[in-house]
Design a protein around this motif. Structure first.
Motif, PDB file in Angstrom:
ATOM      1  N   UNK A   1       0.826  -1.218   0.000  1.00  0.00           N
ATOM      2  CA  UNK A   1       0.000   0.000   0.000  1.00  0.00           C
ATOM      3  C   UNK A   1       0.855   1.261   0.000  1.00  0.00           C
TER       4      UNK A   1
ATOM      5  N   UNK B   1       2.123   1.772  -3.498  1.00  0.00           N
ATOM      6  CA  UNK B   1       1.049   2.199  -4.393  1.00  0.00           C
ATOM      7  C   UNK B   1       0.484   3.572  -3.997  1.00  0.00           C
TER       8      UNK B   1
ATOM      9  N   UNK C   1      -1.328   4.287  -1.373  1.00  0.00           N
ATOM     10  CA  UNK C   1      -2.610   4.265  -0.659  1.00  0.00           C
ATOM     11  C   UNK C   1      -2.414   4.645   0.804  1.00  0.00           C
TER      12      UNK C   1
ATOM     13  N   UNK D   1      -1.258  -0.068 -10.952  1.00  0.00           N
ATOM     14  CA  UNK D   1      -2.591  -0.601 -10.675  1.00  0.00           C
ATOM     15  C   UNK D   1      -2.454  -1.617  -9.564  1.00  0.00           C
ATOM     16  N   UNK D   2      -3.566  -1.871  -8.878  1.00  0.00           N
ATOM     17  CA  UNK D   2      -3.491  -2.818  -7.775  1.00  0.00           C
ATOM     18  C   UNK D   2      -4.698  -3.746  -7.769  1.00  0.00           C
TER      19      UNK D   2
ATOM     20  N   UNK E   1      -6.651  -6.396  -5.212  1.00  0.00           N
ATOM     21  CA  UNK E   1      -6.740  -6.655  -3.779  1.00  0.00           C
ATOM     22  C   UNK E   1      -7.080  -8.115  -3.495  1.00  0.00           C
TER      23      UNK E   1
ATOM     24  N   UNK F   1     -13.283   1.894 -16.193  1.00  0.00           N
ATOM     25  CA  UNK F   1     -11.871   2.272 -16.240  1.00  0.00           C
ATOM     26  C   UNK F   1     -11.512   2.893 -17.590  1.00  0.00           C
TER      27      UNK F   1
ATOM     28  N   UNK G   1      -9.459  -5.570 -15.056  1.00  0.00           N
ATOM     29  CA  UNK G   1      -9.749  -4.146 -14.859  1.00  0.00           C
ATOM     30  C   UNK G   1      -8.464  -3.375 -14.552  1.00  0.00           C
TER      31      UNK G   1
ATOM     32  N   UNK H   1      -6.043  -0.398 -17.316  1.00  0.00           N
ATOM     33  CA  UNK H   1      -5.417   0.913 -17.131  1.00  0.00           C
ATOM     34  C   UNK H   1      -4.041   0.957 -17.794  1.00  0.00           C
TER      35      UNK H   1
ATOM     36  N   UNK I   1     -10.433   2.030  -1.166  1.00  0.00           N
ATOM     37  CA  UNK I   1      -9.079   1.738  -1.670  1.00  0.00           C
ATOM     38  C   UNK I   1      -9.090   1.495  -3.169  1.00  0.00           C
TER      39      UNK I   1
ATOM     40  N   UNK J   1      -9.478   4.791  -5.024  1.00  0.00           N
ATOM     41  CA  UNK J   1      -8.249   5.580  -4.923  1.00  0.00           C
ATOM     42  C   UNK J   1      -7.162   4.962  -5.784  1.00  0.00           C
ATOM     43  N   UNK J   2      -7.124   3.629  -5.811  1.00  0.00           N
ATOM     44  CA  UNK J   2      -6.151   2.938  -6.646  1.00  0.00           C
ATOM     45  C   UNK J   2      -6.350   3.300  -8.118  1.00  0.00           C
ATOM     46  N   UNK J   3      -7.620   3.503  -8.498  1.00  0.00           N
ATOM     47  CA  UNK J   3      -7.916   3.861  -9.889  1.00  0.00           C
ATOM     48  C   UNK J   3      -7.799   5.367 -10.122  1.00  0.00           C
TER      49      UNK J   3
END
Lengths: 244, 226
Positions: A55, A58, A60, A84-85, A87, A104, A151, A155, B121, B124-126
């Protein structure tokens, strides 16, 4: 095997990252560099700080101290836009499967006709073509995570973070996810993936980082970290993992 | 019952006026209450807790008091007296908007806050900022929000205290189902009162059936949290 040249991939560097809570240390990473060619796996027991590190990388979570540098530049909106992440629990929008991808692509300013083609291509890649119109929330666990990865890939990231994406999945679903990850890696996306599955690390990782108590105790080529670990913590973790 | 079956013109005019006033009120409340509730859900400012408590408390506003306040605003000597809205359907809509908007805003806030927590999250990640996430959250909570609007409609259509004060219960102008029932009962004209009562209950049942149908569908599609 995975001999893509390193220079095609964006480098990532963590410097002096520190997060503390109530006097304890949750994360303490003086220096960690990801510049190798293949997928990086971050391993370690629960509470080792793996997800926290991800996190931070990234953006966050803002660390109490230290910084993340991407391609030499400090982590800002422009850098984050190239990450991109995925989870552990896929967070899917309450829309159709295609709608999740469209969300997206539309944000990236793609026109309708282009979006349609791109969605079709992505769905085919994830084996979800026949579920395009279905509600995303009605997918199975494995399908949902595949959609979450698609998804993220929509990006067109340079770096893809994955936080234990297969921890709740059966072997077949796990295999499908791993294939997608390897394919993305082969296309030049830097993969940084948290896992507690040593077998998964053996299957995917070019380099591996072992974490314990908020610290990276070992980081190097996967073959060394997984087969001939130098640190006591890594040896213990691997031994425990082998019994499982 | 005969009145309903025979399609009594006066009766249906009353029913239609009731529906028109309450639907309009809910529509306006939706336009005000949903963005307000969503903004309250995602924003962070000092005193936010207090505002939430206030909005929740306003859900239970006594209709008679709202009627009185709107009456004072619209009466000839009131601040909005020049508009000459007292004893018009518009006045009734205003009163119902005051009653329904807090319901819509409070329920929206609740729904959106839960969803925002789940999405936080990921969005925000996007790269979606807090405020920019509001349209996404409203759309994704659409089924729960329909339930909120139906709850607001239920309150509006069944309400009598406020509309009788600001509407005046004038025949053919501001006479709605609830006010007619009150009047005709006191006059001893029980047939009309009962007919309207039956329709009102019918609407209440239909709205409730709609609410449960919507939430059932939401649950089925995994659109709610339960």
């Amino acid at each position: 095997m995975r001999d893509l040249s390193a220079e095609t991939r964006i480098g990532l560097e963590a410097l002096g990252l520190r997060i503390g809570r109530n006097g304890g240390t949750l994360l303490d990473v003086p220096r960690l560099v990801f510049d190798g060619p293949g997928p990086t796996l971050i391993l370690g027991p629960n509470g080792a700080g793996k997800s926290l590190l991800l996190r931070c990388l990234h953006g966050l979570i803002k660390p109490d101290a230290g910084q993340v540098r991407q391609d030499g530049a400090p982590l800002g909106p422009a850098q984050k836009a190239r990450q991109a992440m995925v989870f552990q629990q896929p967070v899917l929008l309450r829309r159709s499967v295609a709608g999740n991808l469209d969300f997206v692509l539309r944000r990236r300013g793609m026109v309708r006709a282009t979006r349609k083609d791109r969605i079709a291509a992505l769905l085919a890649e994830g084996g979800l073509s026949d579920k395009a119109r279905q509600s995303a929330r009605s997918l199975s666990g494995g399908e949902a995570q595949r959609l979450a990865i698609l998804r993220a890939l929509a990006t067109e990231p340079d770096i893809l973070f994955l936080d234990e994406p297969t921890s709740a999945l059966d072997p077949a679903a796990t295999l499908a996810i791993e294939r997608m990850v390897l394919r993305a890696s082969a296309q030049g996306v830097r993969i940084v993936m948290v896992s507690h599955d040593i077998g998964q690390a053996r299957r995917l990782a070019a380099d591996a980082a072992m974490m314990q108590g908020g610290r990276v105790v070992e980081h190097g080529p996967a073959s060394e970290v997984l087969e001939t670990p130098k640190s006591e913590a890594a040896r213990r973790y691997l031994a425990g993992g082998l019994i499982l | 019952m005969l009145l309903i079956l025979q399609g009594d013109a006066e009766l249906w005019a009353i029913v239609l006026l009731s529906l028109r006033v309450s639907l309009m009120a809910v529509l306006i409340s939706a336009v005000i209450g949903m963005p307000l509730g969503a903004a309250l859900a995602v924003s962070r400012f000092p005193g936010r807790r207090g505002v939430i408590v206030l909005v929740n408390a306003l859900m239970g506003l006594p209709p008679v008091v709202v009627g009185l306040l709107v009456y004072l605003m619209l009466s000839r000597s009131g601040p909005l007296g020049v508009l000459q809205l007292l004893y018009t359907p518009t006045a009734m809509i205003i009163a119902q908007v005051v009653l329904v908007t807090p319901i819509v805003a409070a329920l929206t806030r609740q729904v959106i806050e839960m969803l925002a927590e789940e999405y936080s999250e990921q969005l925000r990640s996007l790269g979606v900022s807090r405020l920019a996430s509001v349209p996404t959250l409203l759309w994704d909570a659409r089924l729960a929000l329909v339930t909120a609007l139906l709850a607001g409609f239920g309150r509006a259509i069944a309400e009598v205290g406020a509309v009788i004060i600001v509407g005046g219960n004038i025949n053919h102008v501001t006479r709605v189902m609830t006010t007619t029932i009150a009047l005709e009962t006191s006059r001893g004209n029980l047939a009309l009162a009962l007919a309207l009562g039956a329709i009102l209950i019918g609407i209440a049942v239909a709205v409730n059936a709609l609410v449960s149908a919507v939430s059932l569908r939401a649950e089925h599609e995994g659109l709610t949290h339960a």
